[in-house]
Design a protein around this motif. Structure first.
Motif, PDB file in Angstrom:
ATOM      1  N   ASP A  56       0.853  -1.194   0.000  1.00  0.00           N
ATOM      2  CA  ASP A  56       0.000   0.000   0.000  1.00  0.00           C
ATOM      3  C   ASP A  56       0.886   1.241   0.000  1.00  0.00           C
ATOM      4  OD1 ASP A  56      -2.441  -1.454   0.154  1.00  0.00           O
ATOM      5  OD2 ASP A  56      -2.094  -1.764   2.286  1.00  0.00           O
ATOM      6  N   ARG A  57       0.682   2.106  -0.985  1.00  0.00           N
ATOM      7  CA  ARG A  57       1.414   3.378  -1.057  1.00  0.00           C
ATOM      8  C   ARG A  57       0.417   4.500  -0.767  1.00  0.00           C
ATOM      9  NH1 ARG A  57       5.200   5.225  -6.131  1.00  0.00           N
ATOM     10  NH2 ARG A  57       6.133   3.170  -5.707  1.00  0.00           N
ATOM     11  N   PHE A  58       0.746   5.341   0.216  1.00  0.00           N
ATOM     12  CA  PHE A  58      -0.148   6.401   0.671  1.00  0.00           C
ATOM     13  C   PHE A  58       0.507   7.760   0.467  1.00  0.00           C
ATOM     14  CE2 PHE A  58      -1.662   9.038   4.359  1.00  0.00           C
ATOM     15  CZ  PHE A  58      -2.933   9.281   3.847  1.00  0.00           C
ATOM     16  N   TYR A  59      -0.230   8.665  -0.209  1.00  0.00           N
ATOM     17  CA  TYR A  59       0.242  10.033  -0.467  1.00  0.00           C
ATOM     18  C   TYR A  59      -0.565  10.987   0.419  1.00  0.00           C
ATOM     19  CZ  TYR A  59       2.577   8.304  -4.673  1.00  0.00           C
ATOM     20  OH  TYR A  59       3.395   7.635  -5.561  1.00  0.00           O
ATOM     21  N   PRO A  60      -0.025  11.397   1.573  1.00  0.00           N
ATOM     22  CA  PRO A  60      -0.811  12.256   2.469  1.00  0.00           C
ATOM     23  C   PRO A  60      -0.988  13.683   1.942  1.00  0.00           C
ATOM     24  CG  PRO A  60       1.394  11.908   3.360  1.00  0.00           C
ATOM     25  CD  PRO A  60       1.265  11.008   2.171  1.00  0.00           C
ATOM     26  N   ALA A  66      -5.527  13.543  -0.036  1.00  0.00           N
ATOM     27  CA  ALA A  66      -4.758  12.312   0.197  1.00  0.00           C
ATOM     28  C   ALA A  66      -5.326  11.156  -0.620  1.00  0.00           C
ATOM     29  CB  ALA A  66      -4.776  11.966   1.678  1.00  0.00           C
ATOM     30  N   SER A  68      -4.405   6.774  -1.911  1.00  0.00           N
ATOM     31  CA  SER A  68      -3.591   5.572  -1.740  1.00  0.00           C
ATOM     32  C   SER A  68      -3.746   4.680  -2.957  1.00  0.00           C
ATOM     33  CB  SER A  68      -3.984   4.814  -0.473  1.00  0.00           C
ATOM     34  OG  SER A  68      -5.332   4.399  -0.520  1.00  0.00           O
ATOM     35  N   THR A  70      -2.724   0.462  -4.172  1.00  0.00           N
ATOM     36  CA  THR A  70      -2.240  -0.837  -3.706  1.00  0.00           C
ATOM     37  C   THR A  70      -1.803  -1.689  -4.886  1.00  0.00           C
ATOM     38  OG1 THR A  70      -3.725  -0.801  -1.791  1.00  0.00           O
ATOM     39  CG2 THR A  70      -2.826  -2.935  -2.435  1.00  0.00           C
ATOM     40  N   GLU A 214       3.180   0.933   8.161  1.00  0.00           N
ATOM     41  CA  GLU A 214       3.389   2.099   7.300  1.00  0.00           C
ATOM     42  C   GLU A 214       4.532   2.973   7.811  1.00  0.00           C
ATOM     43  OE1 GLU A 214      -0.072   4.275   5.457  1.00  0.00           O
ATOM     44  OE2 GLU A 214       0.651   5.794   6.879  1.00  0.00           O
ATOM     45  N   TYR A 232       5.546   9.913  -0.105  1.00  0.00           N
ATOM     46  CA  TYR A 232       4.616   8.803   0.118  1.00  0.00           C
ATOM     47  C   TYR A 232       5.129   7.860   1.202  1.00  0.00           C
ATOM     48  CZ  TYR A 232       7.576   6.053  -3.141  1.00  0.00           C
ATOM     49  OH  TYR A 232       8.614   5.423  -3.770  1.00  0.00           O
ATOM     50  N   ARG A 233       4.174   7.194   1.817  1.00  0.00           N
ATOM     51  CA  ARG A 233       4.428   6.201   2.858  1.00  0.00           C
ATOM     52  C   ARG A 233       3.987   4.831   2.338  1.00  0.00           C
ATOM     53  NH1 ARG A 233       5.010   8.496   7.869  1.00  0.00           N
ATOM     54  NH2 ARG A 233       4.121   6.677   8.951  1.00  0.00           N
ATOM     55  N   SER A 234       4.669   3.775   2.783  1.00  0.00           N
ATOM     56  CA  SER A 234       4.341   2.428   2.316  1.00  0.00           C
ATOM     57  C   SER A 234       4.150   1.472   3.480  1.00  0.00           C
ATOM     58  CB  SER A 234       5.435   1.879   1.395  1.00  0.00           C
ATOM     59  OG  SER A 234       5.576   2.668   0.241  1.00  0.00           O
TER      60      SER A 234
END
Length: 258
Positions: A56-60, A66, A68, A70, A214, A232-234
């Motif tokens: 899962d890649r999340f772009y806050p 925001a 995400s 997957t 994450e 981004y966070r993963s």
């Protein structure tokens, strides 16, 4: 008369003796005790199987809000494991560590929405160097053992951008990598197939689920400060089914008297 009487008694005793002996209970020797397999010992081994995982890649700070994405991966996974265990009755307690990798580095990609990303852009991810360590609790009956396990897990998650149409890297400078930590849990079944002079050979099958949490994977600015839309966070979760080949010592006698 006395001689005749004594002779008659002796003859009667000779006839009755074998019959009485036949009627007497016969003591049968108890069978030797069954020697059950001892699962105590140190071991090393190799494993191979399949892995199904999601990154899962999340772009806050994505433009427009925001979001995400997957990516899914299916791969052949292989690795090494090592541990030590001790047996009390039918219970076996030990600790094991393993290091695993995918033949294709557990890679996967997913198309990113347009906007905010440019058309024909995908998020490309990899999971490498999956490490686990934790206790094992087993229940053994002779050469068979069933066990449960769980503990600490960590893995490297790598990310970059590719062209969705070709898979070629789109922005060579925009890639990230970080070590992510989490947990794993599962269980398995083992069978001792060969008892050698010094070590034993064990086959087994195992299922594991892992979840690494994450964490920042890419920061446009150092430490993501100030924040940027590209940051981004993963995180990653996965399931593993694999076969195991293990070589185990017969207890710990090689350490000297216990």
């Amino acid at each position: 008369m006395n001689k005749l009487f004594l002779g008659s008694m002796a003859l009667a005793a000779m006839i009755a003796g074998p019959a009485m002996a036949a009627d007497m209970p016969v003591k049968v020797k108890a069978p030797p005790p069954v020697v059950l397999y001892d699962w105590s010992g140190a071991y090393v081994g190799f494993n191979i199987g399949g892995v199904w995982a999601d990154v899962d890649r999340f772009y806050p700070q994505a433009i427009g809000g925001a979001l995400s994405a997957t990516s899914r991966t299916e791969d052949v996974i292989y690795g090494f494991h090592a541990g030590a265990q001790w047996q009390w009755g039918q219970w076996v307690l030990g600790v094991e560590t393993s290091l695993s990798a995918g033949f294709r580095e557990m890679q996967g990609s997913v198309a990113l929405p347009t906007p905010p990303f440019a058309a024909d852009t995908s998020a490309y991810n990899k999971i490498t160097n999956l490490f686990t360590v934790g206790p094992r609790l087993g229940f053994a009956w002779d050469r068979w053992m069933i066990y449960g396990t769980g503990g600490y897990a960590s893995a490297d998650i790598k990310g970059q951008y590719t062209f969705t149409s070709t898979g070629v890297q789109r922005f060579p400078g925009f890639h990230g990598q970080n070590r992510h930590e989490g947990w794993f849990a599962g269980g398995g079944l083992e069978y001792m197939v060969h008892k050698g002079a010094l070590v034993d050979v064990i086959f087994g099958a195992e299922y594991l689920h892992f979840d690494v949490q994450e964490k920042n994977t890419f920061c446009f600015n150092p430490a993501c400060s100030p924040a940027n839309a590209e940051d981004y966070r993963s995180s990653a979760t996965g399931d593993i089914v694999r076969a195991r080949l293990t070589i185990k010592t017969q207890g710990y006698g090689w350490w000297g008297p216990m």
